[in-house]
Design a protein around this motif. Sequence first.
Motif, PDB file in Angstrom:
ATOM      1  N   ASP A 458       0.833  -1.213   0.000  1.00  0.00           N
ATOM      2  CA  ASP A 458       0.000   0.000   0.000  1.00  0.00           C
ATOM      3  C   ASP A 458       0.864   1.258   0.000  1.00  0.00           C
ATOM      4  O   ASP A 458       0.550   2.241  -0.676  1.00  0.00           O
ATOM      5  CB  ASP A 458      -0.921   0.037   1.233  1.00  0.00           C
ATOM      6  N   ILE A 461       2.442   1.741  -3.503  1.00  0.00           N
ATOM      7  CA  ILE A 461       1.476   2.262  -4.480  1.00  0.00           C
ATOM      8  C   ILE A 461       1.231   3.756  -4.267  1.00  0.00           C
ATOM      9  O   ILE A 461       1.113   4.524  -5.216  1.00  0.00           O
ATOM     10  CB  ILE A 461       0.150   1.471  -4.400  1.00  0.00           C
ATOM     11  N   ALA A 462       1.197   4.157  -3.006  1.00  0.00           N
ATOM     12  CA  ALA A 462       0.936   5.573  -2.712  1.00  0.00           C
ATOM     13  C   ALA A 462       2.186   6.428  -2.897  1.00  0.00           C
ATOM     14  O   ALA A 462       2.167   7.628  -2.648  1.00  0.00           O
ATOM     15  CB  ALA A 462       0.400   5.714  -1.295  1.00  0.00           C
ATOM     16  N   LEU A 464       4.822   6.305  -1.159  1.00  0.00           N
ATOM     17  CA  LEU A 464       5.480   6.608   0.113  1.00  0.00           C
ATOM     18  C   LEU A 464       6.711   5.723   0.235  1.00  0.00           C
ATOM     19  O   LEU A 464       6.835   4.718  -0.438  1.00  0.00           O
ATOM     20  CB  LEU A 464       4.530   6.343   1.286  1.00  0.00           C
TER      21      LEU A 464
ATOM     22  N   LYS B 424      -3.574   8.050  -0.411  1.00  0.00           N
ATOM     23  CA  LYS B 424      -3.186   6.637  -0.289  1.00  0.00           C
ATOM     24  C   LYS B 424      -4.395   5.740  -0.545  1.00  0.00           C
ATOM     25  O   LYS B 424      -4.300   4.727  -1.251  1.00  0.00           O
ATOM     26  CB  LYS B 424      -2.623   6.400   1.111  1.00  0.00           C
ATOM     27  N   LEU B 427      -5.377   5.933  -4.417  1.00  0.00           N
ATOM     28  CA  LEU B 427      -4.393   5.265  -5.285  1.00  0.00           C
ATOM     29  C   LEU B 427      -4.472   3.747  -5.129  1.00  0.00           C
ATOM     30  O   LEU B 427      -4.385   2.997  -6.104  1.00  0.00           O
ATOM     31  CB  LEU B 427      -2.976   5.766  -4.976  1.00  0.00           C
ATOM     32  N   ASN B 428      -4.673   3.288  -3.894  1.00  0.00           N
ATOM     33  CA  ASN B 428      -4.758   1.837  -3.688  1.00  0.00           C
ATOM     34  C   ASN B 428      -6.081   1.254  -4.186  1.00  0.00           C
ATOM     35  O   ASN B 428      -6.101   0.176  -4.781  1.00  0.00           O
ATOM     36  CB  ASN B 428      -4.526   1.502  -2.206  1.00  0.00           C
ATOM     37  N   THR B 431      -5.782   1.111  -7.948  1.00  0.00           N
ATOM     38  CA  THR B 431      -4.842   0.060  -8.368  1.00  0.00           C
ATOM     39  C   THR B 431      -5.427  -1.328  -8.180  1.00  0.00           C
ATOM     40  O   THR B 431      -5.248  -2.221  -9.013  1.00  0.00           O
ATOM     41  CB  THR B 431      -3.526   0.187  -7.558  1.00  0.00           C
ATOM     42  N   ASP B 432      -6.147  -1.510  -7.074  1.00  0.00           N
ATOM     43  CA  ASP B 432      -6.732  -2.824  -6.795  1.00  0.00           C
ATOM     44  C   ASP B 432      -8.053  -3.042  -7.531  1.00  0.00           C
ATOM     45  O   ASP B 432      -8.687  -4.088  -7.384  1.00  0.00           O
ATOM     46  CB  ASP B 432      -6.971  -2.996  -5.283  1.00  0.00           C
ATOM     47  N   GLU B 451     -12.092   3.877   3.513  1.00  0.00           N
ATOM     48  CA  GLU B 451     -10.686   3.466   3.430  1.00  0.00           C
ATOM     49  C   GLU B 451      -9.781   4.520   4.072  1.00  0.00           C
ATOM     50  O   GLU B 451      -8.801   4.177   4.751  1.00  0.00           O
ATOM     51  CB  GLU B 451     -10.304   3.233   1.961  1.00  0.00           C
TER      52      GLU B 451
END
Lengths: 465, 465
Positions: A458, A461-462, A464, B424, B427-428, B431-432, B451
């Motif tokens: 996670d 992907i972000a 970070l 975050k 983006l997750n 992506t998912d 989330e």
Amino acid sequence: MDKKQNILIIGAGLCGSLLALRMGQRGYNVSVYEMRQDLRKVDISAGRSINLAFSDRGNKAMKLVGLEDKVKALCIPMNGRMIHDDHGKTFQSNYSGRDHEYINSISRGELNALLLNEAEKHDNVNIYFNKKCKSVDFEKTTALFTDYNNEDDFIEDADIIIATDGAGSAMRKSYYLGKKFLFSFSQAYLTHGYKELSILPKENGDYKIYKNALHIWPRGSFMLIALPNLDGSFTVTLFLSYDEGKYNFNNLINQDMVLEFFREEFPDTLAVMPNLVDDFFKNPTAPLGTIKCSPWHYKGNTLLMGDAAHAIVPFYGQGMNASFEDVVEFDKVLDKNLADWESTFKAFEKARKKDTDSIADLAIDNFHEMKDHVANPIFQEKRKLEMALEKTFPDDYSSKYSLVTFNEDIGYREAMLRGRAQDKAILNLLTDGVITLDDDLKTTLKKVTQETEAILEDDRIAGLK
Amino acid sequence: MDKKQNILIIGAGLCGSLLALRMGQRGYNVSVYEMRQDLRKVDISAGRSINLAFSDRGNKAMKLVGLEDKVKALCIPMNGRMIHDDHGKTFQSNYSGRDHEYINSISRGELNALLLNEAEKHDNVNIYFNKKCKSVDFEKTTALFTDYNNEDDFIEDADIIIATDGAGSAMRKSYYLGKKFLFSFSQAYLTHGYKELSILPKENGDYKIYKNALHIWPRGSFMLIALPNLDGSFTVTLFLSYDEGKYNFNNLINQDMVLEFFREEFPDTLAVMPNLVDDFFKNPTAPLGTIKCSPWHYKGNTLLMGDAAHAIVPFYGQGMNASFEDVVEFDKVLDKNLADWESTFKAFEKARKKDTDSIADLAIDNFHEMKDHVANPIFQEKRKLEMALEKTFPDDYSSKYSLVTFNEDIGYREAMLRGRAQDKAILNLLTDGVITLDDDLKTTLKKVTQETEAILEDDRIAGLK
């Protein structure tokens, strides 16, 4: 690069004397200038901590220079934390679930003396004491010293200068004040200072409290710790705010206040510290600071190493280990035989700085863990679970503490990222009731591993770190 | 506190002149000393950026001093980013899905002149130019100046001294060099510097490129941006590494190299920048640094404010806005009528520092977002989704950018924590494949909110910030 090159090292502390030894072993002409007197001849504790935690990263450096056995003789194993609650009750929390993983208490002076002796066995290594570096001309690769024997100033020239002159580094100050290049620099102080106290041996020389542990009296916003010495004593350190809370360094100004504070907060120490008040008013209160900077080098002329480049707070017991690891990593870069010193210094900083930045941050984390979290039920549950995982699956699980302390082949940065993700995973899984201490350990390990990977993914992907 | 107290302000830049005006309005005796000449009489750009982004936090300060309308007349609205790809194609990405939310380009000089004029309308405010502060004696509450008119030194005494003398603050230097208290300090430079260029107006005075946008040419590791001026020109800024990549400031040393670089990377700019080469070699290359420090005050004697306390990189367009917000927050603390200046300064720093630390970090985030992420498909998808959420649910969703820029009643720290968690989450989820741009927006908003809360809660449980 020509092995006959002249290397000037500023500072003969732990890092400087190890570096001198290693560079001597590699055949360079090494001159070391140290501001203090020779600690093998004069007792100079000079406000620095008397004993230190020595662990696997430091030991890797000792192996490199062939001193593992000699250093082992100076070590007192500490298998875990002995936690003293405010009623004087104690319980031990081991550092690892693997029996062969523990840290050691070692005397700074004894270890430094050993390294100086070994370095001086090389004809190509010369160490000069009582020579205080005032500044470095990093464009000319010269250093200005004052000779404390006669107060004369003199200038030394060299092919390269490496400054291992500690948190107050004169060369780093020259970088900062010189304004010849963009120098990123930070000094960050905690709101807490520290003061060294002591538990002296029994009359028969025995230890008054359990020898093989790092003792902690965690009190949320402050703490007391104690590390054993070979002579039966313990060096005790009080970490306390300068000006906040009921008791602080600014208001503990007389005997009655100090005794009241210890009676209230550390009642079990009074019996073993009859010398408390004397120690308290004799010893200085010192600040706790973190120093980071970049670049560490100026072209191929000069390089900062050890505390001079990255001073950290003591709470992970990694200050000396990190500085020793600098020498190991520098040695690896030397093995690559790069074209020149500039490439060598650049490669060293590139490989190393991310790791020393990380141990600096981890050491601050551990300040909060030691004074506070170790007394917190959910953190205690996490530690219990991690001990069980390490014991049952010695090859498959390492806690953050183990990754940092006992896995010298993993860099501090990787240890930090993985360790923090694991901590987050376990604390959340415990809080949410997804895992409990009574579950099948194999299932728990699988859940922890999956959740840790998910957290790391996670973050990736972000974007970070 | 007695309103007749004498307040000495060092620096009559944007923050200092606003502070002088506000303290004048409150009835204090205010003396301001500025090292430069009076910018209302002499043209002095002096290497500082010519135009700036002005947004809601800055405007809140203008409301406080009654200047909202006068400042509005100086503003050019920029509704979004106009992104120029490497084939010269453009597309606009708005700053918000709410039409009334946009940022403005404003002239530093015009705004500063307005603030100086308004401050000087108060008899109890006096501003002196050409007076360079050399150091501050923070124990005596006096400042040492050099009068550039005659090179004489003189000392000024005051009840309190507030230094708004920018990133190179003389008072902050006195704090650092004085070593009278533990002063945490950091200066951190990016590997990139910047250089100002220009797009001049058409012969008829019109803008050569679209007026109401902040133009960006993102190129991954470097970028060009342009902000409009009232006279029809644009101030263009190149952000580029000093020494890395095929083209960098160190190797762009002649006309051919510069033209080759722009032809290759920014082909659509050549036609509108015939003056490129002249600008490039006439204008300086300046570094990009972040400065943090603590404490900002010494007892009740002296206080740092604005860039002197917290200089940031320009990528969030918040430097001036943050300094103006300092004055708003300081004014709030004054309203509390605390017992003395020490309590006032302490309360101000305690309330404010967490927010200026956060905008410093956010500004670094945005450096990477602007030069790189804005050209990245997943970040573009996120922005599209956020625009749709803001447009459809104007009361229920604000992106990180909106939280920082258009929500002046939320502190920077809260905006950062919530904004980063939202980024975050989105983006997750994208992506998912848990959310897509084609989904029902109400369902998407619910998933994003849940989330985001889960991410914040997981961090809280793990003891992270």
